[in-house]
Design an enzyme around this catalytic site. Structure first.
Site, mmCIF file in Angstrom:
data_model
loop_
_atom_site.group_PDB
_atom_site.id
_atom_site.type_symbol
_atom_site.label_atom_id
_atom_site.label_comp_id
_atom_site.label_asym_id
_atom_site.label_seq_id
_atom_site.Cartn_x
_atom_site.Cartn_y
_atom_site.Cartn_z
ATOM 1 N N LEU A 14 6.192 4.582 4.790
ATOM 2 C CA LEU A 14 5.429 3.554 4.084
ATOM 3 C C LEU A 14 4.127 4.129 3.544
ATOM 4 O O LEU A 14 3.627 5.144 4.018
ATOM 5 C CB LEU A 14 5.146 2.382 5.024
ATOM 6 C CG LEU A 14 6.382 1.635 5.546
ATOM 7 C CD1 LEU A 14 5.974 0.553 6.523
ATOM 8 C CD2 LEU A 14 7.185 1.056 4.399
ATOM 9 N N CYS A 15 3.573 3.450 2.553
ATOM 10 C CA CYS A 15 2.324 3.810 1.906
ATOM 11 C C CYS A 15 1.255 4.058 2.976
ATOM 12 O O CYS A 15 1.168 3.287 3.933
ATOM 13 C CB CYS A 15 1.899 2.666 0.984
ATOM 14 S SG CYS A 15 0.323 2.895 0.184
ATOM 15 N N PRO A 16 0.509 5.110 2.873
ATOM 16 C CA PRO A 16 0.418 6.087 1.792
ATOM 17 C C PRO A 16 1.195 7.374 2.057
ATOM 18 O O PRO A 16 0.999 8.364 1.360
ATOM 19 C CB PRO A 16 -1.082 6.390 1.745
ATOM 20 C CG PRO A 16 -1.474 6.376 3.201
ATOM 21 C CD PRO A 16 -0.618 5.258 3.813
ATOM 22 N N ASP A 41 9.776 3.028 -0.278
ATOM 23 C CA ASP A 41 8.639 2.135 -0.114
ATOM 24 C C ASP A 41 8.362 1.453 -1.455
ATOM 25 O O ASP A 41 8.169 2.135 -2.458
ATOM 26 C CB ASP A 41 7.414 2.937 0.324
ATOM 27 C CG ASP A 41 6.157 2.099 0.461
ATOM 28 O OD1 ASP A 41 6.267 0.854 0.498
ATOM 29 O OD2 ASP A 41 5.063 2.684 0.519
#
Length: 77
Positions: A14-16, A41
Site C-alpha cells: 500500500l501507499c507509499p 494499490d
C-alpha cells in the site's frame, strides 16, 4: 539507453511503498534503464505518475492487467 527491463513486484503493498521501492530500485539502474512496476494499490494510479514527474523520470506506459496496474518507467539520465 538500454532495453533491459527490471521488474519490481509491488503487489500487495500500500501507499507509499510501491513508489518508495521504485525509487530505491531506480537508484541501481543505469540512466536510460527501464523499470516495470506491478502494483495493485489504487493510489498507485496517482502516485507513480506524480513520482515520475517530480523525479524527472519518464513514464513510458501505464496500463492494467487482470486486477493490477503495470507501469514502465525510464530512468532519467
Amino acid at each position: 539507453m538500454t532495453d533491459d527491463t527490471e521488474t519490481l513486484d509491488a503487489l500487495g503493498l500500500l501507499c507509499p511503498l510501491p513508489v518508495l521501492k521504485a525509487r530505491k530500485r531506480l537508484k541501481s539502474i543505469p540512466a536510460g534503464g527501464l523499470l516495470r512496476v506491478l502494483a495493485d494499490d489504487p493510489a498507485a494510479i496517482i502516485d507513480v505518475p506524480h513520482f515520475c514527474t517530480e523525479a524527472g523520470h519518464t513514464l513510458v506506459s501505464q496500463g492494467s492487467v487482470d486486477d493490477y496496474q503495470v507501469y514502465l518507467i525510464r530512468k532519467s539520465g
